[in-house]
Design a protein around this motif. Structure first.
Motif, PDB file in Angstrom:
ATOM      1  N   PRO B  60       0.836  -1.207   0.000  1.00 46.42           N
ATOM      2  CA  PRO B  60       0.000   0.000   0.000  1.00 46.42           C
ATOM      3  C   PRO B  60       0.872   1.257   0.000  1.00 46.42           C
ATOM      4  O   PRO B  60       1.840   1.343   0.747  1.00 46.42           O
ATOM      5  CB  PRO B  60      -0.802  -0.109   1.308  1.00 46.42           C
ATOM      6  N   ARG B  61       0.506   2.204  -0.847  1.00 47.11           N
ATOM      7  CA  ARG B  61       1.359   3.382  -1.050  1.00 47.11           C
ATOM      8  C   ARG B  61       1.369   4.342   0.134  1.00 47.11           C
ATOM      9  O   ARG B  61       2.322   5.077   0.331  1.00 47.11           O
ATOM     10  CB  ARG B  61       0.844   4.179  -2.252  1.00 47.11           C
ATOM     11  N   ASN B  62       0.253   4.337   0.909  1.00 48.04           N
ATOM     12  CA  ASN B  62       0.108   5.416   1.900  1.00 48.04           C
ATOM     13  C   ASN B  62       1.180   5.443   2.985  1.00 48.04           C
ATOM     14  O   ASN B  62       1.449   6.486   3.561  1.00 48.04           O
ATOM     15  CB  ASN B  62      -1.293   5.398   2.519  1.00 48.04           C
ATOM     16  N   ASN B  63       1.797   4.308   3.288  1.00 46.33           N
ATOM     17  CA  ASN B  63       2.799   4.299   4.355  1.00 46.33           C
ATOM     18  C   ASN B  63       4.227   4.174   3.830  1.00 46.33           C
ATOM     19  O   ASN B  63       5.120   3.788   4.567  1.00 46.33           O
ATOM     20  CB  ASN B  63       2.552   3.113   5.300  1.00 46.33           C
ATOM     21  N   THR B  64       4.406   4.426   2.558  1.00 41.66           N
ATOM     22  CA  THR B  64       5.730   4.118   2.012  1.00 41.66           C
ATOM     23  C   THR B  64       6.558   5.363   1.718  1.00 41.66           C
ATOM     24  O   THR B  64       6.029   6.435   1.487  1.00 41.66           O
ATOM     25  CB  THR B  64       5.619   3.330   0.689  1.00 41.66           C
ATOM     26  N   THR B  65       7.850   5.153   1.770  1.00 43.72           N
ATOM     27  CA  THR B  65       8.776   6.163   1.256  1.00 43.72           C
ATOM     28  C   THR B  65       9.759   5.399   0.360  1.00 43.72           C
ATOM     29  O   THR B  65      10.067   4.243   0.639  1.00 43.72           O
ATOM     30  CB  THR B  65       9.501   6.911   2.384  1.00 43.72           C
ATOM     31  N   THR B  66      10.186   6.017  -0.717  1.00 41.96           N
ATOM     32  CA  THR B  66      11.011   5.280  -1.672  1.00 41.96           C
ATOM     33  C   THR B  66      12.446   5.792  -1.672  1.00 41.96           C
ATOM     34  O   THR B  66      12.681   7.005  -1.675  1.00 41.96           O
ATOM     35  CB  THR B  66      10.418   5.401  -3.093  1.00 41.96           C
ATOM     36  N   ILE B  67      13.360   4.851  -1.638  1.00 41.86           N
ATOM     37  CA  ILE B  67      14.779   5.190  -1.789  1.00 41.86           C
ATOM     38  C   ILE B  67      15.233   4.597  -3.115  1.00 41.86           C
ATOM     39  O   ILE B  67      15.032   3.409  -3.367  1.00 41.86           O
ATOM     40  CB  ILE B  67      15.625   4.612  -0.631  1.00 41.86           C
ATOM     41  N   TYR B  68      15.792   5.433  -3.973  1.00 39.53           N
ATOM     42  CA  TYR B  68      16.315   4.960  -5.244  1.00 39.53           C
ATOM     43  C   TYR B  68      17.805   4.700  -5.090  1.00 39.53           C
ATOM     44  O   TYR B  68      18.518   5.533  -4.518  1.00 39.53           O
ATOM     45  CB  TYR B  68      16.107   6.014  -6.342  1.00 39.53           C
ATOM     46  N   VAL B  69      18.260   3.566  -5.572  1.00 40.01           N
ATOM     47  CA  VAL B  69      19.700   3.298  -5.565  1.00 40.01           C
ATOM     48  C   VAL B  69      20.112   3.010  -7.010  1.00 40.01           C
ATOM     49  O   VAL B  69      19.677   2.028  -7.612  1.00 40.01           O
ATOM     50  CB  VAL B  69      20.064   2.107  -4.649  1.00 40.01           C
ATOM     51  N   MET B  70      20.921   3.917  -7.538  1.00 38.79           N
ATOM     52  CA  MET B  70      21.343   3.800  -8.931  1.00 38.79           C
ATOM     53  C   MET B  70      22.520   2.842  -9.073  1.00 38.79           C
ATOM     54  O   MET B  70      23.174   2.503  -8.081  1.00 38.79           O
ATOM     55  CB  MET B  70      21.752   5.173  -9.462  1.00 38.79           C
ATOM     56  N   LYS B  71      22.793   2.467 -10.321  1.00 37.25           N
ATOM     57  CA  LYS B  71      23.884   1.521 -10.586  1.00 37.25           C
ATOM     58  C   LYS B  71      25.237   2.083 -10.117  1.00 37.25           C
ATOM     59  O   LYS B  71      26.101   1.337  -9.667  1.00 37.25           O
ATOM     60  CB  LYS B  71      23.912   1.240 -12.090  1.00 37.25           C
ATOM     61  N   ASP B  72      25.402   3.415 -10.222  1.00 34.41           N
ATOM     62  CA  ASP B  72      26.672   4.024  -9.801  1.00 34.41           C
ATOM     63  C   ASP B  72      26.696   4.301  -8.293  1.00 34.41           C
ATOM     64  O   ASP B  72      27.524   5.082  -7.825  1.00 34.41           O
ATOM     65  CB  ASP B  72      26.938   5.300 -10.595  1.00 34.41           C
ATOM     66  N   GLU B  73      25.747   3.703  -7.579  1.00 36.82           N
ATOM     67  CA  GLU B  73      25.657   3.785  -6.114  1.00 36.82           C
ATOM     68  C   GLU B  73      25.215   5.153  -5.608  1.00 36.82           C
ATOM     69  O   GLU B  73      25.381   5.469  -4.434  1.00 36.82           O
ATOM     70  CB  GLU B  73      26.963   3.335  -5.448  1.00 36.82           C
ATOM     71  N   THR B  74      24.643   5.971  -6.500  1.00 31.44           N
ATOM     72  CA  THR B  74      24.014   7.215  -6.045  1.00 31.44           C
ATOM     73  C   THR B  74      22.688   6.837  -5.402  1.00 31.44           C
ATOM     74  O   THR B  74      21.943   6.022  -5.931  1.00 31.44           O
ATOM     75  CB  THR B  74      23.754   8.166  -7.239  1.00 31.44           C
ATOM     76  N   ILE B  75      22.432   7.438  -4.256  1.00 35.46           N
ATOM     77  CA  ILE B  75      21.199   7.131  -3.533  1.00 35.46           C
ATOM     78  C   ILE B  75      20.328   8.375  -3.552  1.00 35.46           C
ATOM     79  O   ILE B  75      20.819   9.483  -3.315  1.00 35.46           O
ATOM     80  CB  ILE B  75      21.544   6.709  -2.084  1.00 35.46           C
ATOM     81  N   LEU B  76      19.060   8.183  -3.836  1.00 32.36           N
ATOM     82  CA  LEU B  76      18.143   9.318  -3.914  1.00 32.36           C
ATOM     83  C   LEU B  76      17.069   9.145  -2.853  1.00 32.36           C
ATOM     84  O   LEU B  76      16.315   8.173  -2.872  1.00 32.36           O
ATOM     85  CB  LEU B  76      17.512   9.362  -5.306  1.00 32.36           C
ATOM     86  N   ILE B  77      17.034  10.086  -1.915  1.00 31.06           N
ATOM     87  CA  ILE B  77      15.969  10.066  -0.914  1.00 31.06           C
ATOM     88  C   ILE B  77      15.402  11.473  -0.846  1.00 31.06           C
ATOM     89  O   ILE B  77      16.157  12.448  -0.799  1.00 31.06           O
ATOM     90  CB  ILE B  77      16.493   9.544   0.450  1.00 31.06           C
ATOM     91  N   ASP B  78      14.071  11.565  -0.910  1.00 26.25           N
ATOM     92  CA  ASP B  78      13.380  12.872  -0.959  1.00 26.25           C
ATOM     93  C   ASP B  78      13.916  13.750  -2.083  1.00 26.25           C
ATOM     94  O   ASP B  78      14.107  14.965  -1.895  1.00 26.25           O
ATOM     95  CB  ASP B  78      13.530  13.611   0.377  1.00 26.25           C
ATOM     96  N   ASP B  79      14.206  13.140  -3.207  1.00 25.60           N
ATOM     97  CA  ASP B  79      14.707  13.859  -4.387  1.00 25.60           C
ATOM     98  C   ASP B  79      16.087  14.487  -4.172  1.00 25.60           C
ATOM     99  O   ASP B  79      16.497  15.357  -4.935  1.00 25.60           O
ATOM    100  CB  ASP B  79      13.718  14.941  -4.860  1.00 25.60           C
ATOM    101  N   VAL B  80      16.766  14.093  -3.123  1.00 24.61           N
ATOM    102  CA  VAL B  80      18.126  14.622  -2.877  1.00 24.61           C
ATOM    103  C   VAL B  80      19.123  13.498  -3.134  1.00 24.61           C
ATOM    104  O   VAL B  80      19.100  12.482  -2.457  1.00 24.61           O
ATOM    105  CB  VAL B  80      18.271  15.135  -1.424  1.00 24.61           C
TER     106      VAL B  80
END
Lengths: 141, 144
Positions: B60-80
């Motif tokens: 369910p989307r309502n309780n989630t937060t997404t962390i993106y981890v790119m191939k070059d190991e850049t991590i994106l949290i809250d668009d930062v």
């Protein structure tokens, strides 16, 4: 000579096909919309050792209670103390099934090399979940 | 004698369709107003780059937060975008502590490129443990 005046017709915009256009637009939006659905493998991580405490208490578990699945950087998997080798999904399923038959509460410790691909870890966890293994631990070396 | 009236003359049945276009446009407006477009970002993990799995479940989307981890190991949290350079780097922990204060039931979803090195994921998960956000989901697409 009698000059006839032409009677002006009433100006009208045909609106009969308006609903067709609107419905076509709706169908277009409905067909092209992709919903951003969240789907994945859910796992609960263990809590970190409390701050200030010495190393967490270490409990030695034998192979009858815990199975180590070590994923090497090249994607090969070592089961317990065996040498690492390539293991296909169906073989991995059989290994996990057998371990669970021996002990239904078996703990599976997935140790992934820091240089291994993330998808390799997901593959092993996916196989564990598919065989209904409940006690899964993730770590790295 | 009273005159017996023969059956009433049948009128042609008809459904009024003049308001059909109004209804259709209202629906169209509803869709247009309620649709949120995902902005193209510099850092993004396309769906076809997710790992594949069989046992995926809906989250369910309502309780989630997404962390993106790119191939070059850049991590994106809250668009930062960020990178974990050392153990003292606690940006993700701090961000997650703030999120957990707002919503204690938070589930952290990882949208990670399947070829990312596991070391980067491990570093992020250690920070998750420090923030006590322990429920995680690894986003994956269904295996065909």
């Amino acid at each position: 000579m009698k000059v006839g005046r032409k009677r002006k017709g009433k100006a009208e915009i045909p609106t009969a096909s308006m609903s067709d256009i609107a419905f076509l637009l709706i169908v277009f939006f409905m067909a092209t919309t992709k919903f951003d659905v969240k789907e994945g493998i859910k796992i609960v991580l263990p809590a970190a050792a409390p701050e200030g405490s010495q190393k967490a208490e270490t409990i030695q578990l034998g192979e009858d209670k815990m199975t180590r699945l070590q994923i090497e950087a090249d994607g090969t998997i070592a089961v317990n103390k065996e040498a690492p080798r390539e293991i296909e999904n169906h073989e991995l399923d059989n290994i996990i099934m057998k371990k669970l038959q021996d002990n239904n509460d078996m703990i599976f410790k997935v140790i992934t090399d820091r240089d291994a691909e993330y998808s390799q870890m997901i593959r092993v966890v996916d196989r564990l979940k598919s065989q209904r293994a409940e006690k899964i631990s993730l770590s790295t070396n | 004698m009273a005159k017996i009236q023969k059956g009433k003359q049948n009128r042609e049945a008809f459904i009024p369709t003049s308001s059909m276009s109004d209804i259709a446009f209202l629906l169209l407006l509803f869709f247009m107003v309620s649709t949120v477009f995902v902005q193209e970002k510099k850092f993004w993990v396309e769906r076809d780059r997710w790992p594949r799995a069989d046992t995926i479940e809906r989250i369910p989307r309502n309780n989630t937060t997404t962390i993106y981890v790119m191939k070059d190991e850049t991590i994106l949290i809250d668009d930062v975008p960020t990178k974990i350079e050392s153990e003292e780097d606690v940006m993700i922990t701090n961000a997650l502590i703030a999120k957990k204060d707002e919503n204690p039931e938070i589930v952290v979803c990882f949208r990670t490129d399947r070829e990312t090195k596991y070391g980067a994921m491990s570093d992020v998960m250690r920070q998750l443990q420090d923030a006590e956000t322990l429920v995680v989901a690894f986003e994956a697409q269904k295996q065909h």
